[in-house]
Every structure is written in structure tokens, then in C-alpha cells.
Design a protein around this motif. Structure first.
Motif, PDB file in Angstrom:
ATOM      1  N   VAL A 182     -83.250-103.565   5.699  1.00 31.90           N
ATOM      2  CA  VAL A 182     -84.050-103.247   6.884  1.00 31.90           C
ATOM      3  C   VAL A 182     -83.142-103.305   8.103  1.00 31.90           C
ATOM      4  O   VAL A 182     -82.506-104.336   8.353  1.00 31.90           O
ATOM      5  CB  VAL A 182     -85.230-104.234   7.066  1.00 31.90           C
ATOM      6  N   ASN A 183     -83.070-102.218   8.838  1.00 35.99           N
ATOM      7  CA  ASN A 183     -82.213-102.157  10.023  1.00 35.99           C
ATOM      8  C   ASN A 183     -82.906-101.424  11.160  1.00 35.99           C
ATOM      9  O   ASN A 183     -83.862-100.674  10.943  1.00 35.99           O
ATOM     10  CB  ASN A 183     -80.895-101.437   9.688  1.00 35.99           C
ATOM     11  N   THR A 184     -82.400-101.653  12.372  1.00 27.61           N
ATOM     12  CA  THR A 184     -82.895-100.964  13.560  1.00 27.61           C
ATOM     13  C   THR A 184     -81.773-100.154  14.181  1.00 27.61           C
ATOM     14  O   THR A 184     -80.637-100.622  14.268  1.00 27.61           O
ATOM     15  CB  THR A 184     -83.437-101.963  14.594  1.00 27.61           C
ATOM     16  N   VAL A 185     -82.099 -98.948  14.623  1.00 33.72           N
ATOM     17  CA  VAL A 185     -81.169 -98.118  15.384  1.00 33.72           C
ATOM     18  C   VAL A 185     -81.756 -97.912  16.778  1.00 33.72           C
ATOM     19  O   VAL A 185     -82.913 -97.512  16.920  1.00 33.72           O
ATOM     20  CB  VAL A 185     -80.939 -96.754  14.700  1.00 33.72           C
ATOM     21  N   HIS A 186     -80.947 -98.208  17.798  1.00 28.50           N
ATOM     22  CA  HIS A 186     -81.362 -98.014  19.190  1.00 28.50           C
ATOM     23  C   HIS A 186     -80.709 -96.747  19.734  1.00 28.50           C
ATOM     24  O   HIS A 186     -79.526 -96.763  20.098  1.00 28.50           O
ATOM     25  CB  HIS A 186     -80.928 -99.195  20.053  1.00 28.50           C
ATOM     26  N   PRO A 187     -81.444 -95.632  19.808  1.00 24.18           N
ATOM     27  CA  PRO A 187     -80.847 -94.421  20.377  1.00 24.18           C
ATOM     28  C   PRO A 187     -80.648 -94.552  21.884  1.00 24.18           C
ATOM     29  O   PRO A 187     -81.409 -95.241  22.571  1.00 24.18           O
ATOM     30  CB  PRO A 187     -81.885 -93.333  20.069  1.00 24.18           C
ATOM     31  N   GLY A 188     -79.629 -93.862  22.385  1.00 21.68           N
ATOM     32  CA  GLY A 188     -79.427 -93.785  23.828  1.00 21.68           C
ATOM     33  C   GLY A 188     -80.217 -92.616  24.387  1.00 21.68           C
ATOM     34  O   GLY A 188     -81.342 -92.342  23.974  1.00 21.68           O
ATOM     35  N   VAL A 189     -79.642 -91.915  25.351  1.00 19.64           N
ATOM     36  CA  VAL A 189     -80.283 -90.748  25.952  1.00 19.64           C
ATOM     37  C   VAL A 189     -80.032 -89.559  25.026  1.00 19.64           C
ATOM     38  O   VAL A 189     -78.897 -89.121  24.852  1.00 19.64           O
ATOM     39  CB  VAL A 189     -79.719 -90.472  27.365  1.00 19.64           C
ATOM     40  N   VAL A 190     -81.109 -89.069  24.428  1.00 19.22           N
ATOM     41  CA  VAL A 190     -81.001 -88.046  23.381  1.00 19.22           C
ATOM     42  C   VAL A 190     -81.758 -86.794  23.805  1.00 19.22           C
ATOM     43  O   VAL A 190     -82.879 -86.875  24.326  1.00 19.22           O
ATOM     44  CB  VAL A 190     -81.572 -88.572  22.046  1.00 19.22           C
ATOM     45  N   GLU A 191     -81.169 -85.645  23.566  1.00 16.10           N
ATOM     46  CA  GLU A 191     -81.811 -84.371  23.892  1.00 16.10           C
ATOM     47  C   GLU A 191     -82.962 -84.126  22.918  1.00 16.10           C
ATOM     48  O   GLU A 191     -82.758 -83.798  21.755  1.00 16.10           O
ATOM     49  CB  GLU A 191     -80.793 -83.231  23.792  1.00 16.10           C
ATOM     50  N   THR A 192     -84.188 -84.318  23.415  1.00 15.51           N
ATOM     51  CA  THR A 192     -85.402 -84.083  22.627  1.00 15.51           C
ATOM     52  C   THR A 192     -86.434 -83.382  23.509  1.00 15.51           C
ATOM     53  O   THR A 192     -86.201 -83.167  24.701  1.00 15.51           O
ATOM     54  CB  THR A 192     -86.020 -85.400  22.112  1.00 15.51           C
ATOM     55  N   GLU A 193     -87.585 -83.091  22.922  1.00 15.96           N
ATOM     56  CA  GLU A 193     -88.652 -82.450  23.692  1.00 15.96           C
ATOM     57  C   GLU A 193     -89.138 -83.347  24.836  1.00 15.96           C
ATOM     58  O   GLU A 193     -89.683 -82.846  25.823  1.00 15.96           O
ATOM     59  CB  GLU A 193     -89.847 -82.131  22.781  1.00 15.96           C
ATOM     60  N   HIS A 194     -88.950 -84.660  24.695  1.00 15.00           N
ATOM     61  CA  HIS A 194     -89.530 -85.591  25.671  1.00 15.00           C
ATOM     62  C   HIS A 194     -88.551 -86.033  26.756  1.00 15.00           C
ATOM     63  O   HIS A 194     -88.981 -86.569  27.771  1.00 15.00           O
ATOM     64  CB  HIS A 194     -90.050 -86.837  24.946  1.00 15.00           C
ATOM     65  N   ILE A 195     -87.261 -85.831  26.571  1.00 13.05           N
ATOM     66  CA  ILE A 195     -86.299 -86.423  27.493  1.00 13.05           C
ATOM     67  C   ILE A 195     -86.443 -85.857  28.900  1.00 13.05           C
ATOM     68  O   ILE A 195     -86.259 -86.568  29.898  1.00 13.05           O
ATOM     69  CB  ILE A 195     -84.849 -86.247  26.980  1.00 13.05           C
ATOM     70  N   HIS A 196     -86.821 -84.579  29.013  1.00 10.94           N
ATOM     71  CA  HIS A 196     -86.935 -83.984  30.340  1.00 10.94           C
ATOM     72  C   HIS A 196     -88.151 -84.513  31.095  1.00 10.94           C
ATOM     73  O   HIS A 196     -88.156 -84.538  32.328  1.00 10.94           O
ATOM     74  CB  HIS A 196     -86.936 -82.461  30.239  1.00 10.94           C
ATOM     75  N   GLU A 197     -89.169 -84.990  30.354  1.00 11.08           N
ATOM     76  CA  GLU A 197     -90.289 -85.674  31.008  1.00 11.08           C
ATOM     77  C   GLU A 197     -89.811 -86.969  31.640  1.00 11.08           C
ATOM     78  O   GLU A 197     -90.232 -87.327  32.750  1.00 11.08           O
ATOM     79  CB  GLU A 197     -91.395 -85.957  29.982  1.00 11.08           C
ATOM     80  N   LEU A 198     -88.921 -87.683  30.936  1.00 14.91           N
ATOM     81  CA  LEU A 198     -88.352 -88.913  31.492  1.00 14.91           C
ATOM     82  C   LEU A 198     -87.524 -88.612  32.732  1.00 14.91           C
ATOM     83  O   LEU A 198     -87.613 -89.327  33.737  1.00 14.91           O
ATOM     84  CB  LEU A 198     -87.488 -89.611  30.445  1.00 14.91           C
ATOM     85  N   TYR A 199     -86.729 -87.554  32.684  1.00 14.64           N
ATOM     86  CA  TYR A 199     -85.949 -87.173  33.861  1.00 14.64           C
ATOM     87  C   TYR A 199     -86.867 -86.930  35.065  1.00 14.64           C
ATOM     88  O   TYR A 199     -86.592 -87.388  36.179  1.00 14.64           O
ATOM     89  CB  TYR A 199     -85.146 -85.892  33.597  1.00 14.64           C
TER      90      TYR A 199
END
Length: 264
Positions: A182-199
């Protein structure tokens, strides 16, 4: 490197869009049959058809709500019935960036509870549901998609990611003897459908443009670019494989160096 994933069966929650979609695609390319699940049927079916056409693997779209225990259990039962086994779970169903990113005076406690129920308890529901199938085969990989807000103090919703890390470690202790990591991955700033909403949201708060927000993220990232979802998917695919058997209970930042903390 052959990840030895051919013939494995994976469930990817939040698998219709963004990082979840990229993970499902990458696992299928490596020879895995995949179940993608989310609440909305139409995007799931579209994604399943797209990945099947690209990879030739079977991709099954099943709707589920990870805030509903019986819905999760039914989805896992259907996945196991369709493929005969469950080897991999990638937990990614959550509100992107969290629901509470404002000040304590403005924060809605009910939204915090919703964040925790969806991402923390939802991940737990899924892990609990797949555990018997993984134990039966003496093999399992659970990868939780966390987030960098768990390593900083700028968003109250970050507490959900911190809780995911604790759950990851606790489950790795319990399930390790049965061949389950069992592991966790913490993504950084990733180009997805939602990232521009965050911007756009950040731009409104700071009185600048969305393009300036993105440029600021890039300037603060040592590799000087936004990450691609495929890059996160490749890391998760490795952690889902037999090649990563020695890695468990870990929280891995996949952020291009954005996090400046030192984690031993």
C-alpha cells in the motif's frame, strides 16, 4: 522493463478523467485488464471505449459512489465476477484540489466532512472491499493518489491527504503479510481537465491572470514545467507491479521538485 502486469486486473476509481484516466490507460498498455469507476456513466463508457481501442485490453466501466459503502462493495463484486480476480486498486476518486481552500472564517465544516468522507473514508471503503480478493491470491497492490496540500499549510482540505498517508501506513502494516503493498503518490501540478479551474480560482484570489498563476507554478518547480498525467501514471504502474514488491507504506512526491520539504 517488463512490469509483469499482463493478466493482472486493476480497479481505478475516478477513472474517467484526469490522472485516473491516464492510470487506466497506462495499466492497460502494460497488459492489465481494467475496471474504471466513477459516478457518471457517460464519461466512463467513453473512456473505456477509447482505452480498449488503444490497447486491445478489456476495460469495464462500472458506476459507483465511493461515499456509499454498499455501492463500493457492489462495484468490487461486479469487477471480480467479470474478471475472476482483483490484483490492483488505484484510489483516485476525490474532488480535485479539495473543497475547502479559503480562510478559517469562511470555511464550511460540512465541506470538510465531505472531503474526508469522499477521499479518506472512500479510499478506505475501496481498500476494504478489495482486500479479501487480494488475500485469496496472495498478491495485491493498493496505490492511493494523495496531494501536495498534505505537505503544506495553505489549504484546509490538505488534512484529507495527511489522513490518507496515515491510512496508507496503517494498511501496509496489516496487509503486508498477505503480499499486499500500500503506497501513496502525491502528484504536483499536472495538466488535467481540472487544473485550469485551479488557475482561475487562484488568479481571482490574487488579482492576476490564470496564465500568471501557471507561470508562477512553473517558475517554482525545479524542472520548470507542468507535469503530464502520463508521468504520474507511469509511477503508479510501477508501484502496481511485482517489481515494486519492496516498497510499501511510503508516500512518494511526484511533483517535479516543487515540494521543498525534506522527508526522511
Amino acid at each position: 522493463m517488463d512490469l509483469e502486469l499482463t493478466g493482472r486486473v486493476a480497479i481505478v476509481t475516478g477513472g474517467s478523467l484526469g490522472i485516473g484516466k491516464a492510470v487506466a490507460s497506462e495499466l492497460a498498455k502494460e497488459g492489465t485488464d481494467v475496471v474504471i469507476t466513477a459516478r457518471r456513466a457517460a464519461p466512463l463508457k467513453e473512456t473505456a471505449k477509447h482505452i480498449e481501442a488503444q490497447t486491445g485490453r478489456r476495460v469495464l466501466a462500472l458506476t459507483s459512489d465511493t461515499t456509499d459503502t454498499e455501492s463500493v462493495r457492489a462495484m468490487v463484486r461486479d469487477a471480480a465476477a467479470a474478471f475472476g480476480r482483483v490484483d490492483i486498486l488505484v484510489n483516485g476518486a476525490a474532488a480535485p484540489s479539495g473543497l475547502v481552500r479559503n480562510s478559517v472564517e469562511e470555511a464550511d465544516p460540512e465541506l470538510l466532512l465531505q472531503d474526508i468522507n469522499t477521499k479518506v473514508v472512500g479510499y478506505f471503503r475501496c481498500a476494504q472491499a478489495v482486500t479479501p480478493y487480494m488475500k485469496r491470491n496472495g498478491y495485491g497492490r493498493i496505490v492511493n493518489i494523495g496531494g501536495l496540500t498534505g505537505r503544506s499549510s495553505h489549504a484546509l482540505s490538505g488534512m484529507r491527504n495527511l489522513a490518507v498517508v496515515h491510512m496508507t501506513k496503517a494498511l501496509s502494516d496489516q496487509l503486508g503479510p498477505d503480499g499486499i503493498t500500500v503506497n501513496t503518490v502525491h502528484p504536483g501540478v499536472v495538466e488535467t481537465e481540472h487544473i485550469h479551474e485551479l488557475y482561475e480560482t487562484e488568479a481571482a484570489k490574487r488579482g492576476i491572470t490564470a496564465a500568471e498563476v501557471e507561470a508562477d507554478f512553473v517558475a517554482r518547480t525545479p524542472i520548470r514545467r507542468v507535469l503530464e498525467a502520463k508521468e504520474i501514471a507511469e509511477i503508479i504502474s510501477f508501484l502496481s507491479s511485482s517489481r515494486a514488491a519492496a516498497i510499501t507504506g511510503e508516500s512518494i512526491g511526484a511533483d517535479g521538485g516543487l515540494t521543498r520539504g525534506i522527508f526522511l
